[in-house]
Design an enzyme around this catalytic site. Structure first.
Site, mmCIF file in Angstrom:
data_model
loop_
_atom_site.group_PDB
_atom_site.id
_atom_site.type_symbol
_atom_site.label_atom_id
_atom_site.label_comp_id
_atom_site.label_asym_id
_atom_site.label_seq_id
_atom_site.Cartn_x
_atom_site.Cartn_y
_atom_site.Cartn_z
ATOM 1 N N ASP A 14 58.384 37.640 30.531
ATOM 2 C CA ASP A 14 56.499 37.669 30.612
ATOM 3 C C ASP A 14 55.535 38.683 29.274
ATOM 4 O OD1 ASP A 14 57.543 39.899 31.795
ATOM 5 O OD2 ASP A 14 55.620 39.900 32.338
ATOM 6 N N GLU A 27 58.517 41.932 33.903
ATOM 7 C CA GLU A 27 58.321 43.290 33.719
ATOM 8 C C GLU A 27 56.223 43.957 33.835
ATOM 9 O OE1 GLU A 27 58.524 46.993 31.643
ATOM 10 O OE2 GLU A 27 56.976 44.818 30.932
#
Length: 380
Positions: free
Chosen positions: A71, A135
């Site tokens: 991400d 994250e």
């Protein structure tokens, strides 16, 4: 045929995986790893996508793990970019795009290294990749979900490397053997509203908040410890929402962020913050309500065989001896450290989260070489 980490990074950049969108990145990696003989499992939780991949037998005596995320943060003002943020443009020796540095190149490098390693020289043990799509967000359903699932299913890493960017200036100059703790605290101060011309009829919460913030910011938490620089406290906001200059507001709010060493815990700092808030409340005759969020405790993987092996591989492939550091912000290593020994090594992080994020293509290849050497030395 070897796996090109630059091409794989470019393919990942083209996946618009802004947290919490998966964007096709984990699907791409699952295909690559499955073809190399990895058993892949999607560990999705509460709308967050994660991927667990293992080569070798479950319960092997030795299992080396890599952890990372696909991400990315939002691109911001797209018109400020000189290249399409998800275009994966290669020019001037650089690969450009959101996630190029943080950290699709790191994931591509360890995925390529792992896929080629188990294909060319199958090890006596297991290789595990734990890759999350959460994250950059709250991180509640990413690596934590993967570790929860691993515990429930008898999966374990003996040692782990997180591929976050760790180098401040040149490739190879720093690795992380720990991280400072991180926490935030919010203070709501409530007094009594009144006319600014008659302050004696009100209880102004602003001087109380100012005194509290000054006391917190002026306090020396510590001078640092053996492996950590001194703890820091930053005042990050003080506001009331009051636009009238003739009104004493009824309430105001302030917040601080603390990055702390192993001389403290989130609990001990919470107690200190509460005592300071109570002191100000009594002194000014106001109410102070406090809310705290501890994002992660400080941790250290003491220098030893794992850090020495990683440092040796970095030196062999880059010619640079990495400093063993605990500086910087937080990472998912703060979760992995409860599972197994963990260190971090990755690229130079100068452009992460920036407009025109980019990484030298040769650094991506060098990173794959470092990870390959680590695998080879670990299973030697």
């Amino acid at each position: 045929m070897t796996t090109d980490p630059v091409a794989l990074t470019a393919d990942l950049i083209r996946c618009p995986s802004v947290t919490p969108a998966e964007g096709g990145a984990l699907v791409l990696l699952e295909g690559l790893l499955s073809a190399a003989g990895f058993t892949c499992t999607r560990v999705d939780r509460n709308g967050t996508s994660n991927l667990f991949a293992r080569w070798g037998n479950r319960g092997a005596n030795r299992s080396f793990g890599f952890n990372g995320h696909t991400d990315v943060v939002p691109v911001g003002d797209e018109s400020a970019w000189t290249v399409p943020p998800f275009g994966a443009v290669e020019k001037d020796g650089m690969l450009w795009g959101r996630g190029a540095t943080d950290m699709k190149s790191g994931v591509a490098a360890f995925a390529a290294a792992a896929a080629d390693f188990v294909t060319e020289t199958p090890p006596d043990g297991a290789v595990i990749l734990a890759i999350t799509g959460d994250e950059e967000g709250d991180a509640t359903d990413g690596t934590v979900a993967l570790l929860d699932w691993m515990k429930e299913n008898g999966e374990a890493m003996t040692d782990c490397l997180v591929g976050e960017p760790t180098c401040p200036e040149i490739m190879g100059d720093m690795m992380k053997i720990g991280r400072r703790g991180s926490m935030s605290a919010w203070f709501d101060v409530t007094g009594v509203q009144g006319h600014a011309a008659y302050p004696h009829r009100a209880k102004n919460p602003l001087p109380a908040l100012a005194r509290l913030m000054d006391r917190l910011a002026s306090h020396e938490l510590d001078k640092g410890t053996d492996h950590f620089d001194a703890s820091t406290l930053a005042v990050v906001t003080m506001d009331t929402g009051n636009t009238a200059t003739n009104v004493i507001p009824a309430a105001c709010r302030g917040a601080v962020n603390i990055r702390f060493t192993d001389a403290h815990t989130g609990a001990s700092l919470t107690d200190w913050l509460q005592s300071e808030a109570d002191r100000v409340a009594e002194e000014f005759g106001v109410k102070v309500a406090m809310r705290v969020k501890v994002s992660g405790e400080s941790f250290l993987t003491p220098p030893g065989p794992l850090s020495a092996m990683v440092a040796k591989a970095v030196k062999a492939e880059t010619g640079v001896t990495p400093e063993m550091s605990t500086s910087g912000g937080t990472s998912d290593a703060r979760f992995v450290k409860d599972h197994c020994p963990v260190v971090e090594f990755g690229l130079v992080g100068k452009t992460m989260h920036a407009v025109d994020e980019r990484v030298p293509v040769e650094d991506i290849r060098a990173l794959k070489a470092v990870y390959t050497r680590i695998l080879r030395d670990y299973f030697a």
